[in-house]
Design a protein around this motif. Sequence first.
Motif, PDB file in Angstrom:
ATOM      1  N   ASP A   1     -22.194 -31.753  23.898  1.00  0.00           N
ATOM      2  CA  ASP A   1     -21.949 -31.186  22.572  1.00  0.00           C
ATOM      3  C   ASP A   1     -20.720 -30.286  22.582  1.00  0.00           C
ATOM      4  O   ASP A   1     -19.858 -30.387  21.710  1.00  0.00           O
ATOM      5  CB  ASP A   1     -23.175 -30.415  22.089  1.00  0.00           C
ATOM      6  CG  ASP A   1     -22.958 -29.820  20.703  1.00  0.00           C
ATOM      7  OD1 ASP A   1     -22.687 -30.589  19.754  1.00  0.00           O
ATOM      8  OD2 ASP A   1     -23.032 -28.571  20.566  1.00  0.00           O
ATOM      9  N   ALA A   2     -20.614 -29.400  23.568  1.00  0.00           N
ATOM     10  CA  ALA A   2     -19.464 -28.496  23.657  1.00  0.00           C
ATOM     11  C   ALA A   2     -18.176 -29.279  23.900  1.00  0.00           C
ATOM     12  O   ALA A   2     -17.121 -28.962  23.337  1.00  0.00           O
ATOM     13  CB  ALA A   2     -19.680 -27.467  24.764  1.00  0.00           C
ATOM     14  N   PHE A   3     -18.260 -30.327  24.735  1.00  0.00           N
ATOM     15  CA  PHE A   3     -17.068 -31.125  25.020  1.00  0.00           C
ATOM     16  C   PHE A   3     -16.610 -31.875  23.770  1.00  0.00           C
ATOM     17  O   PHE A   3     -15.417 -31.894  23.440  1.00  0.00           O
ATOM     18  CB  PHE A   3     -17.342 -32.100  26.169  1.00  0.00           C
ATOM     19  CG  PHE A   3     -16.112 -32.832  26.613  1.00  0.00           C
ATOM     20  CD1 PHE A   3     -15.152 -32.196  27.381  1.00  0.00           C
ATOM     21  CD2 PHE A   3     -15.901 -34.154  26.257  1.00  0.00           C
ATOM     22  CE1 PHE A   3     -13.997 -32.856  27.781  1.00  0.00           C
ATOM     23  CE2 PHE A   3     -14.759 -34.830  26.657  1.00  0.00           C
ATOM     24  CZ  PHE A   3     -13.807 -34.177  27.425  1.00  0.00           C
ATOM     25  N   ARG A   4     -17.556 -32.471  23.067  1.00  0.00           N
ATOM     26  CA  ARG A   4     -17.213 -33.195  21.834  1.00  0.00           C
ATOM     27  C   ARG A   4     -16.572 -32.244  20.820  1.00  0.00           C
ATOM     28  O   ARG A   4     -15.556 -32.567  20.212  1.00  0.00           O
ATOM     29  CB  ARG A   4     -18.457 -33.856  21.232  1.00  0.00           C
ATOM     30  CG  ARG A   4     -18.159 -34.670  19.967  1.00  0.00           C
ATOM     31  CD  ARG A   4     -19.422 -35.197  19.306  1.00  0.00           C
ATOM     32  NE  ARG A   4     -20.219 -36.025  20.175  1.00  0.00           N
ATOM     33  CZ  ARG A   4     -20.019 -37.327  20.372  1.00  0.00           C
ATOM     34  NH1 ARG A   4     -19.049 -37.941  19.757  1.00  0.00           N
ATOM     35  NH2 ARG A   4     -20.815 -38.010  21.173  1.00  0.00           N
ATOM     36  N   ARG A   5     -17.160 -31.072  20.649  1.00  0.00           N
ATOM     37  CA  ARG A   5     -16.600 -30.077  19.726  1.00  0.00           C
ATOM     38  C   ARG A   5     -15.186 -29.673  20.144  1.00  0.00           C
ATOM     39  O   ARG A   5     -14.291 -29.534  19.310  1.00  0.00           O
ATOM     40  CB  ARG A   5     -17.498 -28.847  19.652  1.00  0.00           C
ATOM     41  CG  ARG A   5     -18.792 -29.074  18.884  1.00  0.00           C
ATOM     42  CD  ARG A   5     -19.716 -27.865  18.919  1.00  0.00           C
ATOM     43  NE  ARG A   5     -19.037 -26.634  18.544  1.00  0.00           N
ATOM     44  CZ  ARG A   5     -19.307 -25.438  19.070  1.00  0.00           C
ATOM     45  NH1 ARG A   5     -20.245 -25.300  19.994  1.00  0.00           N
ATOM     46  NH2 ARG A   5     -18.655 -24.377  18.664  1.00  0.00           N
ATOM     47  N   ALA A   6     -14.973 -29.491  21.452  1.00  0.00           N
ATOM     48  CA  ALA A   6     -13.659 -29.081  21.959  1.00  0.00           C
ATOM     49  C   ALA A   6     -12.603 -30.160  21.715  1.00  0.00           C
ATOM     50  O   ALA A   6     -11.503 -29.876  21.243  1.00  0.00           O
ATOM     51  CB  ALA A   6     -13.753 -28.750  23.450  1.00  0.00           C
ATOM     52  N   VAL A   7     -12.957 -31.407  22.029  1.00  0.00           N
ATOM     53  CA  VAL A   7     -11.997 -32.508  21.831  1.00  0.00           C
ATOM     54  C   VAL A   7     -11.700 -32.694  20.343  1.00  0.00           C
ATOM     55  O   VAL A   7     -10.537 -32.815  19.945  1.00  0.00           O
ATOM     56  CB  VAL A   7     -12.528 -33.818  22.451  1.00  0.00           C
ATOM     57  CG1 VAL A   7     -11.654 -35.008  22.042  1.00  0.00           C
ATOM     58  CG2 VAL A   7     -12.587 -33.702  23.971  1.00  0.00           C
ATOM     59  N   ASP A   8     -12.732 -32.704  19.526  1.00  0.00           N
ATOM     60  CA  ASP A   8     -12.523 -32.918  18.091  1.00  0.00           C
ATOM     61  C   ASP A   8     -11.711 -31.782  17.469  1.00  0.00           C
ATOM     62  O   ASP A   8     -10.850 -32.021  16.623  1.00  0.00           O
ATOM     63  CB  ASP A   8     -13.861 -33.091  17.375  1.00  0.00           C
ATOM     64  CG  ASP A   8     -14.544 -34.420  17.705  1.00  0.00           C
ATOM     65  OD1 ASP A   8     -13.904 -35.281  18.341  1.00  0.00           O
ATOM     66  OD2 ASP A   8     -15.722 -34.585  17.336  1.00  0.00           O
ATOM     67  N   ARG A   9     -11.978 -30.565  17.890  1.00  0.00           N
ATOM     68  CA  ARG A   9     -11.223 -29.434  17.335  1.00  0.00           C
ATOM     69  C   ARG A   9      -9.770 -29.468  17.788  1.00  0.00           C
ATOM     70  O   ARG A   9      -8.856 -29.274  16.991  1.00  0.00           O
ATOM     71  CB  ARG A   9     -11.870 -28.117  17.737  1.00  0.00           C
ATOM     72  CG  ARG A   9     -11.065 -26.910  17.301  1.00  0.00           C
ATOM     73  CD  ARG A   9     -11.920 -25.863  16.662  1.00  0.00           C
ATOM     74  NE  ARG A   9     -11.225 -24.600  16.659  1.00  0.00           N
ATOM     75  CZ  ARG A   9     -11.779 -23.442  16.946  1.00  0.00           C
ATOM     76  NH1 ARG A   9     -13.055 -23.376  17.245  1.00  0.00           N
ATOM     77  NH2 ARG A   9     -11.080 -22.349  16.903  1.00  0.00           N
ATOM     78  N   ALA A  10      -9.535 -29.715  19.073  1.00  0.00           N
ATOM     79  CA  ALA A  10      -8.159 -29.800  19.568  1.00  0.00           C
ATOM     80  C   ALA A  10      -7.409 -30.939  18.890  1.00  0.00           C
ATOM     81  O   ALA A  10      -6.231 -30.804  18.539  1.00  0.00           O
ATOM     82  CB  ALA A  10      -8.152 -29.977  21.089  1.00  0.00           C
ATOM     83  N   SER A  11      -8.085 -32.063  18.674  1.00  0.00           N
ATOM     84  CA  SER A  11      -7.453 -33.202  17.991  1.00  0.00           C
ATOM     85  C   SER A  11      -7.102 -32.854  16.555  1.00  0.00           C
ATOM     86  O   SER A  11      -6.054 -33.266  16.043  1.00  0.00           O
ATOM     87  CB  SER A  11      -8.371 -34.425  18.024  1.00  0.00           C
ATOM     88  OG  SER A  11      -8.534 -34.892  19.335  1.00  0.00           O
ATOM     89  N   ALA A  12      -7.954 -32.097  15.893  1.00  0.00           N
ATOM     90  CA  ALA A  12      -7.664 -31.679  14.515  1.00  0.00           C
ATOM     91  C   ALA A  12      -6.517 -30.679  14.483  1.00  0.00           C
ATOM     92  O   ALA A  12      -5.672 -30.717  13.582  1.00  0.00           O
ATOM     93  CB  ALA A  12      -8.914 -31.085  13.872  1.00  0.00           C
ATOM     94  N   GLU A  13      -6.468 -29.789  15.468  1.00  0.00           N
ATOM     95  CA  GLU A  13      -5.376 -28.810  15.524  1.00  0.00           C
ATOM     96  C   GLU A  13      -4.041 -29.480  15.818  1.00  0.00           C
ATOM     97  O   GLU A  13      -3.008 -29.070  15.295  1.00  0.00           O
ATOM     98  CB  GLU A  13      -5.652 -27.782  16.619  1.00  0.00           C
ATOM     99  CG  GLU A  13      -6.746 -26.806  16.312  1.00  0.00           C
ATOM    100  CD  GLU A  13      -7.027 -25.862  17.468  1.00  0.00           C
ATOM    101  OE1 GLU A  13      -7.938 -25.042  17.319  1.00  0.00           O
ATOM    102  OE2 GLU A  13      -6.338 -25.934  18.512  1.00  0.00           O
ATOM    103  N   ALA A  14      -4.045 -30.474  16.682  1.00  0.00           N
ATOM    104  CA  ALA A  14      -2.820 -31.201  17.043  1.00  0.00           C
ATOM    105  C   ALA A  14      -2.547 -32.230  15.947  1.00  0.00           C
ATOM    106  O   ALA A  14      -2.824 -33.420  16.093  1.00  0.00           O
ATOM    107  CB  ALA A  14      -2.980 -31.858  18.402  1.00  0.00           C
ATOM    108  N   GLU A  15      -2.012 -31.771  14.846  1.00  0.00           N
ATOM    109  CA  GLU A  15      -1.889 -32.601  13.642  1.00  0.00           C
ATOM    110  C   GLU A  15      -1.143 -33.905  13.871  1.00  0.00           C
ATOM    111  O   GLU A  15      -1.405 -34.894  13.184  1.00  0.00           O
ATOM    112  CB  GLU A  15      -1.208 -31.796  12.533  1.00  0.00           C
ATOM    113  CG  GLU A  15      -2.009 -30.638  12.024  1.00  0.00           C
ATOM    114  CD  GLU A  15      -1.267 -29.816  10.986  1.00  0.00           C
ATOM    115  OE1 GLU A  15      -1.915 -29.394  10.011  1.00  0.00           O
ATOM    116  OE2 GLU A  15      -0.045 -29.602  11.142  1.00  0.00           O
ATOM    117  N   ALA A  16      -0.232 -33.934  14.834  1.00  0.00           N
ATOM    118  CA  ALA A  16       0.531 -35.163  15.079  1.00  0.00           C
ATOM    119  C   ALA A  16      -0.376 -36.334  15.459  1.00  0.00           C
ATOM    120  O   ALA A  16      -0.030 -37.485  15.213  1.00  0.00           O
ATOM    121  CB  ALA A  16       1.573 -34.928  16.174  1.00  0.00           C
ATOM    122  N   LEU A  17      -1.548 -36.042  16.022  1.00  0.00           N
ATOM    123  CA  LEU A  17      -2.462 -37.113  16.404  1.00  0.00           C
ATOM    124  C   LEU A  17      -3.040 -37.842  15.193  1.00  0.00           C
ATOM    125  O   LEU A  17      -3.571 -38.942  15.324  1.00  0.00           O
ATOM    126  CB  LEU A  17      -3.615 -36.565  17.252  1.00  0.00           C
ATOM    127  CG  LEU A  17      -3.247 -35.823  18.532  1.00  0.00           C
ATOM    128  CD1 LEU A  17      -4.511 -35.447  19.300  1.00  0.00           C
ATOM    129  CD2 LEU A  17      -2.310 -36.640  19.397  1.00  0.00           C
TER     130      LEU A  17
END
Length: 196
Positions: free
Chosen positions: A43-59
């Motif tokens: 759960d923590a890993f999924r939240r971390a990846v999804d949040r970082a992906s949302a922050e990195a708008e270029a993705l």
Amino acid sequence: MSGQARPLTEAQSGLWYSQALDPANPIFNTGQYVELSGPLDLDAFRRAVDRASAEAEALSLVFRDGPDGPVQALGSAPRLSLVDLSAEDAPEVAARAAITAAMKTPADLARGPIAAQTLYRTGPDRHVWSQQVHHLANDGYGMVMLTRRVADLYAAFRAGEADGGRPFGALETVWAEDDEYRASARREQDRAWWME
């Protein structure tokens, strides 16, 4: 295209036209995988990846070729996919084969997505995290930054904190810098130097 369309940056233009000349070539895929050993708080890993992906708008960029040339806009951020390979005879081999196949598949810039985050479960406490992004959105240095941000967020979430340090800046800043460069005398000087 969900956001406001903008022209490609100077750096992106060359990549776009190179890909357009050879759309079946996966050469502009950037990627890496990280083997994770030991207990993983999914759960923590999924939240971390999804949040970082949302922050990195270029993705989340989406592209289309318009009447005045190619344009880009912000779309939906990629979310972590989980693939359980633990029942395979050789789960690590199967994970690497899946990653290799994905890296050999060219991105469809007209349809997207241009980025993927996949977590392969290869055993009870074994995972392989794969990141893949088209070079129009990220490069090798950016992959390291993204990995570091996920690690920071994961550590924060595991510690019960809501934030994992400083988030990525807005893509609008990059676009503004590119607009400024295009209008500058420096661009003309650079052009003259390269033409010479």
